[in-house]
Scaffold this active site. Structure first.
Site, PDB file in Angstrom:
ATOM      1  N   HIS A 198      -8.128   8.755  -4.704  1.00 41.56           N
ATOM      2  CA  HIS A 198      -9.254   8.090  -5.353  1.00 41.56           C
ATOM      3  C   HIS A 198      -9.079   8.033  -6.860  1.00 41.56           C
ATOM      4  CE1 HIS A 198     -12.192   8.474  -1.817  1.00 41.56           C
ATOM      5  NE2 HIS A 198     -11.810   7.240  -1.977  1.00 41.56           N
ATOM      6  N   GLU A 248       8.111  -4.455  11.521  1.00 38.36           N
ATOM      7  CA  GLU A 248       8.415  -3.217  10.791  1.00 38.36           C
ATOM      8  C   GLU A 248       9.303  -2.274  11.603  1.00 38.36           C
ATOM      9  OE1 GLU A 248       4.776  -1.173   9.786  1.00 38.36           O
ATOM     10  OE2 GLU A 248       3.825  -1.668  11.681  1.00 38.36           O
ATOM     11  N   ASP A 274       7.947   0.742   6.624  1.00 39.84           N
ATOM     12  CA  ASP A 274       8.496   1.257   7.874  1.00 39.84           C
ATOM     13  C   ASP A 274       9.833   0.609   8.206  1.00 39.84           C
ATOM     14  OD1 ASP A 274       6.793   3.285   8.829  1.00 39.84           O
ATOM     15  OD2 ASP A 274       5.252   1.780   9.186  1.00 39.84           O
ATOM     16  N   CYS A 315       3.707  -7.222   3.618  1.00 44.84           N
ATOM     17  CA  CYS A 315       2.625  -6.361   3.131  1.00 44.84           C
ATOM     18  C   CYS A 315       3.116  -4.961   2.807  1.00 44.84           C
ATOM     19  CB  CYS A 315       1.486  -6.319   4.138  1.00 44.84           C
ATOM     20  SG  CYS A 315       1.988  -5.704   5.746  1.00 44.84           S
TER      21      CYS A 315
HETATM   22  C1  PEP Z   1       4.606  -0.962   6.120  1.00 42.57           C
HETATM   23  O1  PEP Z   1       5.100  -0.219   6.962  1.00 42.57           O
HETATM   24  O2  PEP Z   1       5.284  -1.550   5.248  1.00 42.57           O
HETATM   25  C2  PEP Z   1       3.156  -1.179   6.064  1.00 42.57           C
HETATM   26  C3  PEP Z   1       2.616  -2.072   5.274  1.00 42.57           C
HETATM   27  O3  PEP Z   1       2.373  -0.384   6.854  1.00 42.57           O
HETATM   28  P1  PEP Z   1       2.024   1.129   6.472  1.00 42.57           P
HETATM   29  O4  PEP Z   1       2.502   1.384   5.061  1.00 42.57           O
HETATM   30  O5  PEP Z   1       0.559   1.260   6.588  1.00 42.57           O
HETATM   31  O6  PEP Z   1       2.781   1.892   7.491  1.00 42.57           O
HETATM   32 MG    MG Z   2       3.892   0.371   8.631  1.00 37.57          MG
END
Ligand code: PEP
Ligand code: MG
Length: 580
Positions: free
Chosen positions: A192, A434, A458, A505
């Site tokens: 936070h 991923e 990942d 992402c």
């Molecule tokens: C990722 O694996 O890149 C992803 C966006 O998911 P997380 O970071 O939540 O595993």
């Molecule tokens: Mg992930």
């Protein structure tokens, strides 16, 4: 001069005199025994203190709401809820009755025990909640004490705040504008404190382990929240470099923020979308401030990780709808529950996994809990009646996983129809890529996916077989590794061959150095921490697609990650872009 490296948690550059804030949360509290006939009196003191502390928190909440923003107000409101939580108060009462000690001591002990328990949790979200419980307990104790302690609210000059682990409410209580930079022993990008620092525009470097032991009060400290570096007592020449970098950053940022409405488009007219990743609904405000064109990743599992929250269908529906309303027509991509791995809730606590990151995680966990999964799908579907929503499945390893997830989505739709609950019939369901097996079969997955979103966090860890949380093998997790670049190319090409969009992402989407490469590979959407959007947009608007394609082609021909990184660095040196 000494240089320390930590986590770049909030961008920007600042310098100034160190204010060492290493208060022992519970210093000065003494323990004494009470008799049974004194229990009632101590309980009364608890009730009165809790009412006083709650009144103070309400005041702080109003101030946060009117002067700061939704995110800050939400943090105060969460603390207020914790302070008034009957279960929390009952645990303290029971402890008082059992231990026969003064109430201050009981609260202190309870808080230390909870903080110890939480800080040992595998899940980073739970670990960070240990700061919240300490914060609330400290407020309660302060309300019991006759003399108020010196607080950050007494700051009268501009400082670089040096702390072991700053609590959100402490940062909120400091006079606006006095804290120019933050450096901390503890903390991570998702804490936070990092979220608040970003929303206040305070550069921060966190996770420095022992910075409070290295810095003395009054030392000159320069904080580079972009590189994650802290310089102690820099020479005048170095300091003037920081001064120049700081004003360059400010000027650039103003320019970039004012470009909020401008499209993320290269000089030769190639348009991409820049979206934001969020973990909680209130972060949507931050996304808009930085010009996000949508939410590319809503990590919905955080709803299931908040202590005491049951995340029932209605709770979820409200949370999703809140984000959708705030985003006012911009698309919101909700990732279905990604519990497991390092995100553990009570359903997983005793699963005894030997390799949690390779185990019962995300969609695999959901398949074992179809009711939980369908409850979430119904909540998302119902929320889709309020705006543009996409669903995204995590950790898909092949088309069978995807087919199973889609079948459950159809069941959830059927249930909504039966209940006469409206939803967007054209809702899109996409696949997170991923897992290397998904990347390698992207052509097959593309036939059944409305879009792809590449989770590089990942994907990289599984491709090079290096745990993303293990600093000893972290050097292997190179985004520019030839294997990673080849997979990215393969995924994006497979998406485009089927006419679907390729988004990203993972953290790589917010990496300035990666932006031209990703553009060159043909990525359509970048989703990242909102505060990074202006810089990424700056890079995109200063370059051309043809230059990026050329860079990507040359990077793909490299035999090592180091070679590709050197190529990108040379490209940036030769193409001074809008990056700050
Ligand atoms: C990722 O694996 O890149 C992803 C966006 O998911 P997380 O970071 O939540 O595993
Ligand atoms: Mg992930």
């Amino acid at each position: 001069m000494k240089k320390l490296t930590g986590i770049a948690a909030s961008p920007g550059i600042a310098y100034g005199k160190a204010f060492l804030y290493v208060e022992d949360s519970f210093a000065g509290i003494t323990r004494y025994s009470i008799r049974e006939d004194q229990i009632e009196g101590e309980l009364r003191r608890l009730e009165e203190a809790s009412a006083r502390a709650a009144a103070e928190m309400r005041e702080l909440y109003e101030r946060a709401r009117s002067e700061m923003g939704q995110e800050q107000a939400a943090i105060v409101s969460a603390h207020l809820m914790m302070l008034e939580d009957e279960e929390y108060l009952e645990q303290i009462r029971n402890r008082l009755r059992a231990n026969l000690e003064n109430i201050e001591w009981v609260i202190r002990d309870h808080s230390l025990e909870m903080a110890r328990l939480l800080s040992g949790a595998a899940d980073p979200y739970l670990r960070e909640r240990s700061a919240d419980i300490t914060d609330v307990s400290r407020r309660l104790i302060q309300a019991l004490l006759p003399v108020k302690r010196l607080a950050l609210s007494d700051l009268e000059e501009d400082v670089i705040l040096v702390a072991h682990d700053l609590l959100p409410s402490e940062l909120l209580s400091a006079p606006q504008g006095r804290i120019k930079g933050i450096v901390m022993d503890a903390g991570s990008r998702t804490s936070h404190t990092a979220i608040l620092a970003q929303s206040f525009g305070i550069p921060a470097v966190l996770g420095l382990s022992s910075v409070t032991k290295e810095i003395a009060p009054g030392d000159t400290v320069a904080v580079d929240g972009i590189a994650g570096e802290v310089a102690l007592n820099p020479a005048e020449r170095t300091l003037s470099r920081y001064r120049a970098a700081s004003s360059r950053y400010q000027k650039n940022l103003e320019g970039l923020l004012s470009s909020r409405e401008l499209p993320a488009e290269t000089k030769d007219g190639y348009r991409v979308r820049l979206e934001a990743n969020i973990e909680a609904p209130e972060e949507a405000a931050q996304a808009l401030r930085f010009g996000a064109e949508g939410i590319g990743l809503y990590r919905s599992e955080f709803l299931f990780l908040r202590p005491g929250e049951s995340a029932e269908e209605e709770t979820q529906y409200r949370a999703y709808s809140q984000v959708i309303e705030m985003m006012a027509g911009r698309p919101v991509t909700i990732r279905t529950i990604d519990l497991g791995g390092d995100k553990v809730n009570p359903l997983l606590r005793d699963s005894g996994e030997k390799n949690p990151l390779l185990g019962w995680r995300a969609i695999r966990f959901c398949f074992s809990h179809p009711e939980l999964f369908k409850t979430q799908l119904r909540a998302i579907l119902r929320a889709s009646a309020n705006g543009k929503v996409n669903i995204m499945f995590p950790m898909i390893s092949g088309v069978e996983d995807l087919e199973k997830a889609l079948a459950l989505l159809e069941e959830a739709k059927g249930e909504c129809r039966k209940r006469r609950q409206s939803f967007d019939e054209r809702i899109e369901a996409g696949t997170m890529i991923e897992v290397p097996s998904a990347a390698l079969t992207a052509d097959i997955l593309a036939k059944k996916s409305a879009f792809f979103s590449i989770g590089t966090n990942d994907l990289i860890q599984y491709t090079v077989a290096a745990d993303r949380g293990n600093e000893r093998v972290n050097y292997l997790a190179q985004p520019s590794h030839p294997a990673v670049l080849r997979l990215l190319k393969m995924i994006i090409q497979a998406a485009h061959a089927r006419g679907i969009r390729a988004a990203m992402c993972g953290e790589l989407a917010g990496d300035i150095k990666a932006a031209p490469l990703l553009l060159g590979l043909g990525l359509d959407e970048f989703s990242m921490n909102a505060a990074l959007i202006p810089q990424i947009k700056g890079v995109i608007r200063e370059t051309t697609l043809s230059a990026c394609k050329d860079l990507a082609e040359r990077a793909l021909a490299c035999e090592t990650g180091r070679e590709a990184t050197a190529l990108v660095n040379a490209w940036f040196a030769a193409n001074p872009s809008g990056a700050v």
